[in-house]
Write a protein that holds these residues in place. Structure first.
Motif, mmCIF file in Angstrom:
data_model
loop_
_atom_site.group_PDB
_atom_site.id
_atom_site.type_symbol
_atom_site.label_atom_id
_atom_site.label_comp_id
_atom_site.label_asym_id
_atom_site.label_seq_id
_atom_site.Cartn_x
_atom_site.Cartn_y
_atom_site.Cartn_z
ATOM 1 N N VAL A 187 0.834 -1.203 0.000
ATOM 2 C CA VAL A 187 0.000 0.000 0.000
ATOM 3 C C VAL A 187 0.871 1.257 0.000
ATOM 4 O O VAL A 187 0.628 2.208 -0.732
ATOM 5 N N MET A 188 1.941 1.222 0.803
ATOM 6 C CA MET A 188 2.789 2.410 0.911
ATOM 7 C C MET A 188 3.465 2.743 -0.407
ATOM 8 O O MET A 188 3.523 3.900 -0.794
ATOM 9 N N HIS B 178 2.406 2.006 -3.322
ATOM 10 C CA HIS B 178 1.414 2.498 -4.259
ATOM 11 C C HIS B 178 0.961 3.910 -3.954
ATOM 12 O O HIS B 178 0.557 4.653 -4.844
ATOM 13 N N ALA B 179 1.061 4.283 -2.665
ATOM 14 C CA ALA B 179 0.654 5.629 -2.281
ATOM 15 C C ALA B 179 1.543 6.678 -2.923
ATOM 16 O O ALA B 179 1.172 7.838 -3.040
ATOM 17 N N GLY C 65 2.172 6.937 -5.937
ATOM 18 C CA GLY C 65 1.611 7.364 -7.217
ATOM 19 C C GLY C 65 1.958 6.434 -8.360
ATOM 20 O O GLY C 65 2.599 5.408 -8.174
ATOM 21 N N LEU D 87 -6.387 -1.929 -5.895
ATOM 22 C CA LEU D 87 -5.190 -2.263 -5.119
ATOM 23 C C LEU D 87 -5.237 -3.666 -4.517
ATOM 24 O O LEU D 87 -4.263 -4.410 -4.588
ATOM 25 N N GLN E 21 9.970 3.520 -7.979
ATOM 26 C CA GLN E 21 8.643 3.002 -7.670
ATOM 27 C C GLN E 21 8.395 1.633 -8.265
ATOM 28 O O GLN E 21 7.344 1.353 -8.817
ATOM 29 N N THR F 87 7.368 -1.513 -7.423
ATOM 30 C CA THR F 87 6.699 -2.215 -6.327
ATOM 31 C C THR F 87 7.274 -3.607 -6.138
ATOM 32 O O THR F 87 7.503 -4.044 -5.011
ATOM 33 N N ASP G 43 5.771 10.649 -9.269
ATOM 34 C CA ASP G 43 4.568 11.357 -8.831
ATOM 35 C C ASP G 43 4.538 12.763 -9.432
ATOM 36 O O ASP G 43 3.494 13.247 -9.883
#
Lengths: 307, 543
Positions: free
Chosen positions: A25-26, A28-29, A31, A61, A270, A272, B426
């Motif tokens: 989750v983190m 993905h937060a 962006g 998610l 990023q 994941t 982002d």
């Protein structure tokens, strides 16, 4: 004992699922990672859509997480945006970090307990004061300062040891980063050992052992140190995981392509798959280290039993 | 698959051995050798797989340029384009082109470079299902919209504009007139690909095969790549050394430490501290600070109503005049930037379209006029200016300094503040999805040394990197005129006519041109940077 171990292993499952989900989750937060792949250029919509589909980025998610975990149980950690499999990243990074951790941990155990014992047995004297001042200095200086200063002096100016580790990981090149990585924990271990040794040296069983006429060496090692090690072992056990995860600063300074650095790259890009994969393994190591610590209590103090 | 199993075992072994971590045995050596004229050079981990049409950043690009040669190459000193593998690229109407190849060129696996090598490579790069980040470079070729439609699946596998005539000739039909098109073809997206790319893709990614001056001897992902001269290379940039070892570094400071201790020869990722030391002098002159084809700007979200009014244009002009570029360049960047006076880059040269001073008063620090213009335009929309930037890059210092400059001019300490956004991903995401409410940092690194590349993708309405969503029909028309001009000189001057519109419209404020910096050891000589701020590896000699 066997039942205790089994219970502990079963308890790991919810902890494991919880932590991986949180990490998932983190990451993905942060962006949508696809935009960054195109640099300063706006993504071509057709290509961006294809990439999103490949990494399941269009799913909700929870579904992404389930798909990810499904693959994970088949030991498929996925791939990064640069087309590398995460398993190959793991295989490249973990051995390096393990070597670094082993060096750091050895330095930490030998010098930490050694200095602590010395200081605890000679309370109030010069040796004790020197250790206390030395550890205070180490704790108060940030790791990256120690790192850069040592790298410059030992590696660049005097040329005693290699300034960086790089591709060719040798024991020699790991000594400098090992000292830097171990330094702060070493100071804690020394202080922790000092306190318990000082306390226990007045205990009845030590006086009894001395009165029995045992040689001083046996009294200190078999009776005093063994009983004083329980809090130290707790610290060392949790510190093992912390060393591996916390190697980020050290690894960057000394050009070590290990867990900390790969994880950092994964977060910046990023990816994941990289982040969750690496953290998953770290979580397992952390859990196993804790279990081992708990089992070691019984070895150190036979009064402690597990049912 | 045996290799996959081995990796799997390695991981299992690692995890289970975690608690009984054994000591360190010395592993394979070879990276630290320095014989046979091999140059050890800094490298960063490429962000994308190493395919020509999938490489859009400098680390992957450096390798592409060493391993591949294309139709056109650029002079490292003057940026002037010249034919490399192309014998000729001709057109009678600036839209339909015929490309003829030089004979006898080979890939390093021995297969010949033919017209098909180009046509297949370009079709592969453009097809959206191949997920190549440079796909948009093929957008000027007829049929691009069929292989990469904005939504839905491709309706064709190849572009109708590409036709193989014979082994050494192919034709390209563009969807619009484009006079300077041949000069764009030095970019790595246009490199040819050998057959093995299509038949054994995985092996190719592990060890790309090209027709360039070097070939890859070994490649360990995220660690290092060893390149040796390619004996089959037929071009003019023959390597002057015995090979290049590209070494991946985790941190610029680590690389600099190695340069100081003699474990690294060429370092082009110098930190600000290192540059300060080097510019101070004691390095024996082994340091270069030279302009690159990169301009940094601050763009405005013109899609926001408060930024698109006529008054807002005055405010944008005022903000530009409120920035003391020269002082920031000197104090923050140690002169590794040059204050901008147009929207291109000095590396283009006058012939390529650079025009010093085109920006005029707009790029000149003028506190009085700046304040006057901002007040005339009704002040800063929303009362406060936020300049967004990605916090994972080295931008905080100059954004704060820029804000400080604006604040001083306006006599208000809160008129401008920096707005850090966590990651580059982002940040880019918020820009491309039009979520910006205030100005934000933008940078443009040229793909090829042409004024067209600084104007069309960035400021035309449909430009692929028009982050401010600038929309000016007159500008678009002028760009079309420039592209249809009968010769390059007319084209350049037409582009400059378009560029002058930016002075009044100010979709983006030019800040400064970025320099490339490089330092090297006493072990090597003749180090220079090309206009893309990449070392010219072929020219480096070992002493």
């Amino acid at each position: 004992m066997g039942r205790y171990v089994l219970r502990r292993l079963l308890q790991m499952i919810p902890v494991f699922i919880g932590t991986t989900f949180l990490i998932f989750v983190m990451v993905h937060a942060l962006g949508d990672p696809v935009a960054a792949l195109f640099g300063d250029r706006a993504p071509d919509p057709a290509v961006a859509a294809q990439i999103r589909a490949q990494y399941n980025l269009n799913d909700p998610l929870w579904l992404q997480y389930i798909k990810y975990m499904g693959k994970l149980f088949r030991w498929d950690f996925g791939t990064t945006f640069s087309g590398q499999t995460v398993t190959s990243q793991l295989a490249a990074a973990y051995p390096v970090t393990l070597k670094l951790t082993a060096v750091a941990f050895t330095i930490e155990v030998i010098f930490g307990i050694g200095l602590g014992l010395l200081s605890g047995l000679r309370r109030g004297r010069t040796a004790d004061h020197s250790v206390l001042i030395l550890t205070l200095v180490v704790i108060s200086i940030p790791t990256f300062v120690t790192g850069y200063v040592l790298q410059y002096l030992v590696g660049v100016k005097w040329g005693i040891l290699p300034a960086t580790v790089g591709f060719d990981v040798t024991l020699q090149s790991l000594i400098l980063p090992g000292i830097v990585l171990a330094s702060v924990s070493l100071a804690y271990v020394a202080r922790l050992t000092r306190t318990t040794v000082a306390e226990n040296s007045r205990a009845d069983y030590v006086r009894t052992a001395t009165a029995k006429g045992l040689p001083k060496r046996r009294v200190v090692i078999n009776h005093l140190l063994r009983n004083s090690l329980i809090p130290v072992v707790t610290f060392l056990g949790t510190d093992l995981g912390a060393l591996m995860g916390g190697a980020l600063v050290t690894e960057r300074i000394f050009n070590i392509h290990g867990v900390g650095y790969t994880l950092y790259q994964g977060i910046v890009r990023q990816s994941t798959n990289t982040v969750v994969g690496f953290v998953t393994i770290l979580v397992i190591i952390f859990l196993l280290a804790n279990l081992l610590v708990d089992l070691l209590y019984a070895v150190l103090d036979p009064r402690i039993r597990y049912a | 698959m045996p290799s996959a199993t081995r990796v799997r075992w390695a991981v299992i072994a690692v995890t289970s051995a975690a608690l009984v971590a054994t000591g360190c045995s010395s592993s394979n050596s070879g990276s630290s050798t320095n014989g046979n004229g091999v140059v050890r050079a800094w490298w960063g981990d490429p962000a994308n797989p190493l395919e020509p049409a999938n490489t859009n950043e400098v680390n992957g690009g450096a390798v592409m340029n060493m391993v591949f040669a294309g139709l056109v190459q650029y002079d490292p000193k003057t940026s002037a384009p010249s034919n490399a593998n192309a014998q000729s690229i001709t057109s009678s109407d600036q839209q339909n082109w015929t490309v003829t190849l030089k004979p006898g060129w080979k890939f390093s696996d021995g297969t010949p470079v033919t017209a098909t090598s180009y046509v297949d490579a370009w079709n592969y790069g453009a097809l959206s299902t191949n997920k190549q980040v440079n796909a948009s470079f093929f957008q000027y070729i007829q049929g691009y919209n069929d292989v990469a439609p904005a939504s839905g699946s491709p309706t064709a596998q190849t572009m109708s504009g590409l036709k193989v005539v014979n082994d050494s000739t192919f034709t390209v039909a563009l969807s619009q007139k484009f006079t300077t098109w041949p000069q764009t073809l030095g970019y790595n997206a246009y490199y040819p690909l050998p057959t093995t790319f299509f038949t054994n893709h995985a092996a190719f990614l592990n060890k790309p095969i090209g027709d360039g001056p070097y070939m890859i001897q070994s490649y360990t992902r995220s660690q290092q790549m060893q390149l040796v001269p390619n004996p089959d290379y037929s071009g003019t940039n023959k390597p002057q050394n015995g090979g290049i070892n590209l070494i991946v570094y985790t941190d610029p400071n680590a690389a600099y430490s190695d340069l100081q201790s003699g474990a690294l020869d060429v370092d082009n990722t110098l930190s600000n501290t290192a540059i300060k030391t080097l510019a101070g002098g004691p390095s024996g002159g082994r340091f270069l600070n030279t302009p690159a084809g990169i301009i940094q700007t601050i763009s405005f979200p013109l899609y926001q109503p408060q930024w698109s009014t006529a008054n807002a244009a005055l405010v944008r002009q005022g903000i530009s005049m409120a920035i003391d570029r020269d002082t920031i360049v000197k104090t923050i960047f140690t002169n590794t930037r040059t204050s901008a006076t147009d929207w291109t880059s000095p590396v283009l040269g006058d012939a390529g379209g650079f025009k010093a001073g085109l920006c005029g008063d707009l790029c000149t620090y003028n506190p009085t006029k700046a304040k006057q213009l901002i007040e005339q335009g009704g002040g800063i929309p929303g009362g406060q200016l936020t300049i967004s930037y990605n916090a994972d890059g080295p931008h905080k210092d100059w954004v704060d300094a820029t804000c400080n400059s604006i604040n001083t001019v306006l006599g208000n300490n809160n008129a401008c503040v920096g707005n850090p956004i966590g990651t580059f991903a982002d940040f880019r995401n918020q820009i491309t999805s039009q979520k910006m409410t205030g100005p934000f940092r933008t940078g443009w690194q040229m793909d090829y040394p042409l004024i067209q590349d600084f104007m069309q993708p960035v400021y035309t309405t449909t430009g692929s990197s028009n982050d401010s969503h600038y929309n000016n029909q007159a500008f678009d028309n002028e760009v079309n005129t420039a592209n249809a001009a009968p010769d390059a000189a007319t084209s350049v001057s037409d582009f400059q006519t378009a560029e002058k519109m930016l002075v009044t419209d100010v979709p983006a404020i030019p800040l400064w041109y970025q320099n490339g910096t490089v330092a090297w050891s006493s072990h090597v000589n003749n180090v220079m940077l090309d206009p893309f701020s990449v070392p010219v590896y072929t020219e480096i000699t070992v002493s």
